[in-house]
Design a protein around this motif. Structure first.
Motif, PDB file in Angstrom:
ATOM      1  N   UNK A 140      28.459 103.554  77.159  1.00  0.00           N
ATOM      2  CA  UNK A 140      27.610 104.698  77.490  1.00  0.00           C
ATOM      3  C   UNK A 140      26.168 104.270  77.747  1.00  0.00           C
ATOM      4  N   UNK A 141      26.028 103.188  78.472  1.00  0.00           N
ATOM      5  CA  UNK A 141      24.719 102.634  78.766  1.00  0.00           C
ATOM      6  C   UNK A 141      24.737 102.095  80.190  1.00  0.00           C
ATOM      7  N   UNK A 142      23.713 101.340  80.533  1.00  0.00           N
ATOM      8  CA  UNK A 142      23.660 100.728  81.860  1.00  0.00           C
ATOM      9  C   UNK A 142      22.800  99.477  81.784  1.00  0.00           C
ATOM     10  N   UNK A 143      22.715  98.773  82.892  1.00  0.00           N
ATOM     11  CA  UNK A 143      21.958  97.531  82.932  1.00  0.00           C
ATOM     12  C   UNK A 143      20.498  97.728  82.537  1.00  0.00           C
ATOM     13  N   UNK A 144      19.950  98.913  82.791  1.00  0.00           N
ATOM     14  CA  UNK A 144      18.531  99.150  82.532  1.00  0.00           C
ATOM     15  C   UNK A 144      18.206  99.343  81.055  1.00  0.00           C
ATOM     16  N   UNK A 145      19.220  99.329  80.187  1.00  0.00           N
ATOM     17  CA  UNK A 145      18.928  99.355  78.755  1.00  0.00           C
ATOM     18  C   UNK A 145      18.123  98.120  78.365  1.00  0.00           C
ATOM     19  N   UNK A 146      18.192  97.065  79.187  1.00  0.00           N
ATOM     20  CA  UNK A 146      17.498  95.809  78.902  1.00  0.00           C
ATOM     21  C   UNK A 146      16.170  95.688  79.646  1.00  0.00           C
ATOM     22  N   UNK A 147      15.609  96.780  80.130  1.00  0.00           N
ATOM     23  CA  UNK A 147      14.458  96.661  81.026  1.00  0.00           C
ATOM     24  C   UNK A 147      13.290  95.915  80.392  1.00  0.00           C
ATOM     25  N   UNK A 148      13.071  96.097  79.087  1.00  0.00           N
ATOM     26  CA  UNK A 148      11.935  95.407  78.445  1.00  0.00           C
ATOM     27  C   UNK A 148      12.261  93.933  78.168  1.00  0.00           C
ATOM     28  N   UNK A 149      13.459  93.660  77.721  1.00  0.00           N
ATOM     29  CA  UNK A 149      13.884  92.272  77.512  1.00  0.00           C
ATOM     30  C   UNK A 149      13.866  91.523  78.843  1.00  0.00           C
ATOM     31  N   UNK A 175      41.603  98.433  85.337  1.00  0.00           N
ATOM     32  CA  UNK A 175      43.026  98.770  85.203  1.00  0.00           C
ATOM     33  C   UNK A 175      43.360  99.250  83.794  1.00  0.00           C
ATOM     34  N   UNK A 176      42.539  98.861  82.817  1.00  0.00           N
ATOM     35  CA  UNK A 176      42.668  99.373  81.457  1.00  0.00           C
ATOM     36  C   UNK A 176      41.290  99.298  80.812  1.00  0.00           C
ATOM     37  N   UNK A 177      41.209  99.591  79.523  1.00  0.00           N
ATOM     38  CA  UNK A 177      39.908  99.675  78.868  1.00  0.00           C
ATOM     39  C   UNK A 177      39.699  98.567  77.838  1.00  0.00           C
ATOM     40  N   UNK A 210      31.241 107.540  82.537  1.00  0.00           N
ATOM     41  CA  UNK A 210      32.378 108.436  82.395  1.00  0.00           C
ATOM     42  C   UNK A 210      32.293 109.129  81.029  1.00  0.00           C
ATOM     43  N   UNK A 211      32.562 110.426  80.999  1.00  0.00           N
ATOM     44  CA  UNK A 211      32.424 111.199  79.765  1.00  0.00           C
ATOM     45  C   UNK A 211      33.407 110.760  78.685  1.00  0.00           C
ATOM     46  N   UNK A 212      34.506 110.116  79.079  1.00  0.00           N
ATOM     47  CA  UNK A 212      35.512 109.674  78.103  1.00  0.00           C
ATOM     48  C   UNK A 212      35.419 108.175  77.803  1.00  0.00           C
ATOM     49  N   UNK A 213      34.335 107.526  78.235  1.00  0.00           N
ATOM     50  CA  UNK A 213      34.211 106.080  78.071  1.00  0.00           C
ATOM     51  C   UNK A 213      34.423 105.619  76.636  1.00  0.00           C
ATOM     52  N   UNK A 214      33.745 106.273  75.692  1.00  0.00           N
ATOM     53  CA  UNK A 214      33.827 105.801  74.309  1.00  0.00           C
ATOM     54  C   UNK A 214      35.238 105.933  73.765  1.00  0.00           C
TER      55      UNK A 214
END
Length: 244
Positions: free
Chosen positions: A26-35, A61-63, A166-170
């Motif tokens: 539930x994140x993205x690449x930009x969670x690391x913007x400061x690092x 194909x799976x999780x 995706x809302x069901x990712x977790x």
């Protein structure tokens, strides 16, 4: 020609040093913007891929965590990295990629608050915690009120990471990795790689303590989101491994 998945990039493409940063659920690449910005300032080319099922990417194909890792293999096939950092599930993806790191080139590997082993009861609690963000849809102001060390940009990227995934990712990734057990992957670390685990939640120390070759750093008064709260320490630890 090798095709690589979508990613964010900081620094000069001609830089001699490279860092690969992998986000969590539930994140993205930009969670690391400061690092990433801090590493780019130290003349690194920083690549931060978006995992399958995140940042508008379709799921695999799976999780399974290994499927997330296999999707990122083109990055390791296209270049060698001096630093590899992963947060949360992204840290587990890094563990799944250890066997593909160079055998002789030194690599600094930093895992940010990973859950290496989770019981069935903890998985239920984790499902509730992750789904709460999706269900309640917190605003940037909500995140900033709960996390005083976050910047507004941190909070905005946290909101977007949830909304464009995706809302069901977790639930899907929790269900797709039963039993949740990843500590055995530490054995895949090449001898030339240095591994540091940064811990924000003390309950996670037990599953790490038995690995004497792993440097462990426990943060006081921290949350799961160390990249927002202590980005400079993450960079220091990554560079420490190289300098040593």
């Amino acid at each position: 020609m090798t095709t690589v998945p979508s990613a964010s990039q900081w620094g000069s493409p001609t830089a001699n040093k490279r860092a690969l940063l992998i986000h969590g659920l539930n994140s993205s690449s930009h969670t690391f913007h400061r690092v990433a910005s801090a590493l780019a300032a130290k003349e690194y080319l920083v690549i931060a891929p978006n995992l399958l099922g995140h940042a508008l990417r379709k799921p695999g194909v799976d999780f399974k965590v290994q499927t997330l890792a296999d999707d990122l293999l083109p990055y390791l096939q296209a270049a060698e990295y001096d630093i590899v950092i992963g947060h949360s599930v992204g840290a587990l993806v890094v563990l799944s990629l250890l066997k593909y790191l160079p055998k002789t080139k030194p690599t600094s590997v930093v895992l940010i608050d990973p859950s290496l082993e989770i019981t069935a009861e903890q998985m239920v609690n984790g499902r509730i915690r992750f789904s709460t963000d999706v269900r309640t849809n917190p605003t940037a102001e909500d995140y900033m009120a709960l996390n005083p060390l976050w910047t507004r940009e941190d909070a905005i990227w946290r909101v977007l990471g949830t909304q464009i995934g995706r809302s069901t990712n977790s639930d899907d990734h929790i269900d797709g990795n039963v039993p949740w057990s990843f500590s055995h992957l530490i054995a895949d670390k090449p001898a030339a790689a240095a591994l540091t685990i940064l811990v924000g939640e003390p309950s996670k120390l037990e599953s790490i303590a038995k690995f004497k070759e792993v440097r462990t750093v426990l943060f006081s008064n921290a949350s799961h989101w160390l990249q927002h709260e202590f980005p400079e320490v993450i960079v220091e630890e990554a560079l420490r491994n190289i300098q040593e």
